[in-house]
Design a protein around this motif. Structure first.
Motif, mmCIF file in Angstrom:
data_model
loop_
_atom_site.group_PDB
_atom_site.id
_atom_site.type_symbol
_atom_site.label_atom_id
_atom_site.label_comp_id
_atom_site.label_asym_id
_atom_site.label_seq_id
_atom_site.Cartn_x
_atom_site.Cartn_y
_atom_site.Cartn_z
ATOM 1 N N PHE A 266 5.679 6.072 18.948
ATOM 2 C CA PHE A 266 4.567 5.558 19.748
ATOM 3 C C PHE A 266 4.670 6.025 21.199
ATOM 4 O O PHE A 266 3.697 6.502 21.783
ATOM 5 N N TYR A 282 -3.698 -0.854 24.244
ATOM 6 C CA TYR A 282 -4.061 -0.432 22.888
ATOM 7 C C TYR A 282 -4.368 -1.693 22.081
ATOM 8 O O TYR A 282 -3.497 -2.549 21.895
ATOM 9 N N SER A 287 -3.791 1.320 18.222
ATOM 10 C CA SER A 287 -2.355 1.602 18.250
ATOM 11 C C SER A 287 -2.001 2.656 17.203
ATOM 12 O O SER A 287 -2.440 2.572 16.061
ATOM 13 N N SER A 296 -2.014 -6.276 20.058
ATOM 14 C CA SER A 296 -2.362 -5.503 21.247
ATOM 15 C C SER A 296 -1.060 -5.055 21.887
ATOM 16 O O SER A 296 -0.074 -5.805 21.895
ATOM 17 N N VAL A 297 -1.064 -3.843 22.419
ATOM 18 C CA VAL A 297 0.119 -3.304 23.100
ATOM 19 C C VAL A 297 -0.310 -2.842 24.486
ATOM 20 O O VAL A 297 -1.247 -2.046 24.630
ATOM 21 N N ILE A 315 4.077 -6.369 23.518
ATOM 22 C CA ILE A 315 3.403 -6.432 22.220
ATOM 23 C C ILE A 315 3.082 -7.895 21.914
ATOM 24 O O ILE A 315 3.973 -8.762 21.936
#
Length: 343
Positions: A266, A282, A287, A296-297, A315
């Protein structure tokens, strides 16, 4: 007679000048290029002593001097000793710095998880577009040549290159000078075909060896850029959010955090986009990590100077407190910058 400090400086000046010009070196030349502030007559007397001691030769009457094998040996031994001390010192500093940095990053990621109630990650800083600072060649055995590569940020890599025969000290010395003069301050991307061609031409019969050295340098720098340490914290915070705590999904997510391969992929994916600097978000399917499609990141890039960069990530559920997360990341970026730039 013994080699005192003044004689050593004059001998070094003679050898360095001769290596650059290939012409016998006279006392007037030395008087211009050393910090001794001595007259030509005094330098001539010292050169006469050095000749008597066997460190320099006068190829013919009324000519300047050139180094003898004994002179080259003294110069090379001193050079190797100095550079070995420099490399050893840099290694020790890097070990101290790495230990300290690892402790700081582990603490930072733990605090970030506590402050946000989400899962957090941080990568150790790595060099991007690494510049070459110094190269040192040393023959360690009859068929092995050691290449020490020092890159931006004082990162040190060693590579062993096979050779067919023992190389003379003067050959190794000249290759060291040629490579350092040509490559210092360049990244691997900067070493184009024109530079490689000129290096091969200047190295003469050793052009194949120079190719092998360049390959070793490129491999060492790329290895350095590819290495990634990643630290995580707050994995159990996942169970605070019903939408993430499903036993199967949570298991996959925790496994990804523990094994870290997907996180590394990632980060590399994110770093491959030069436009993605600063804070990025993201959401769900955005992602690139399959196990994070329900999350969600939020990530941020921190920079420590000298090309050193790292990634911070948080995260959590899609309903995370984005404002609080972004505020924490901004604060953390500033703190990391302050901590490591003081070193």
């Amino acid at each position: 007679m013994e080699l005192d400090e003044r004689k050593i400086k004059i001998l070094k000046a003679i050898i360095q000048t001769y290596l650059e010009t290939g012409e016998p070196v006279g006392s007037r030349t030395i008087s211009k290029y050393t910090d001794l502030k001595l007259s030509s007559a005094t330098i001539r007397n010292e050169m006469a002593d050095l000749e008597e001691m066997g460190y320099i030769l006068q190829p013919h009457t009324s000519a300047g001097r050139i180094p003898s094998d004994k002179g080259y040996r003294f110069y090379v031994d001193q050079l190797v000793s100095e550079k070995t001390q420099e490399v050893t010192k840099m290694n020790m500093l890097m070990i101290e710095r790495t230990d300290r940095m690892e402790k700081v990053l582990k603490q930072v990621v733990k605090i970030l998880a506590a402050n946000t109630n989400y899962t957090t990650m941080i990568t150790g800083p790595r060099c991007h577009r690494n510049k070459i600072q110094f190269l040192q060649l040393s023959q360690v055995s009859e068929h092995e040549l050691l290449v020490v590569i020092v890159t931006e940020g004082n990162m040190i890599k060693n590579k062993i290159i096979p050779v067919e025969e023992i190389l003379e000290n003067e050959v190794i010395l000249n290759l060291n000078l040629l490579l350092n003069t040509s490559l210092n301050g360049l990244t691997i991307g900067d070493i184009n075909l024109d530079i490689i061609t000129k290096l091969k031409q200047k190295s003469g019969v050793y052009n194949t060896l120079v190719s092998d050295i360049l390959d070793a340098v490129a491999e060492a720098v790329r290895d350095d850029e590819d290495e990634m340490e990643i630290y995580t914290s707050g994995a159990t915070n996942i169970f605070k959010y019903p939408e993430l705590s499903d036993s199967q999904n949570a298991s996959k997510l925790i496994s990804a955090l523990e094994e870290k391969e997907e996180l590394i992929d990632f980060v590399r994916e994110m770093e491959s986009n030069p436009n993605e600097t600063g804070i990025q978000v993201y959401i769900g399917s955005e992602s690139p990590v399959q196990t994070m499609k329900d999350c969600s990141v939020v990530t941020a890039t921190y920079e420590l100077g000298e090309g050193m960069k790292g990634t911070i990530g948080i995260i959590g559920p899609k309903r995370m407190d984005y404002e609080n997360v972004m505020d924490n990341l901004k604060t953390l970026k500033a703190q990391l910058d302050s901590i490591f730039k003081k070193e």
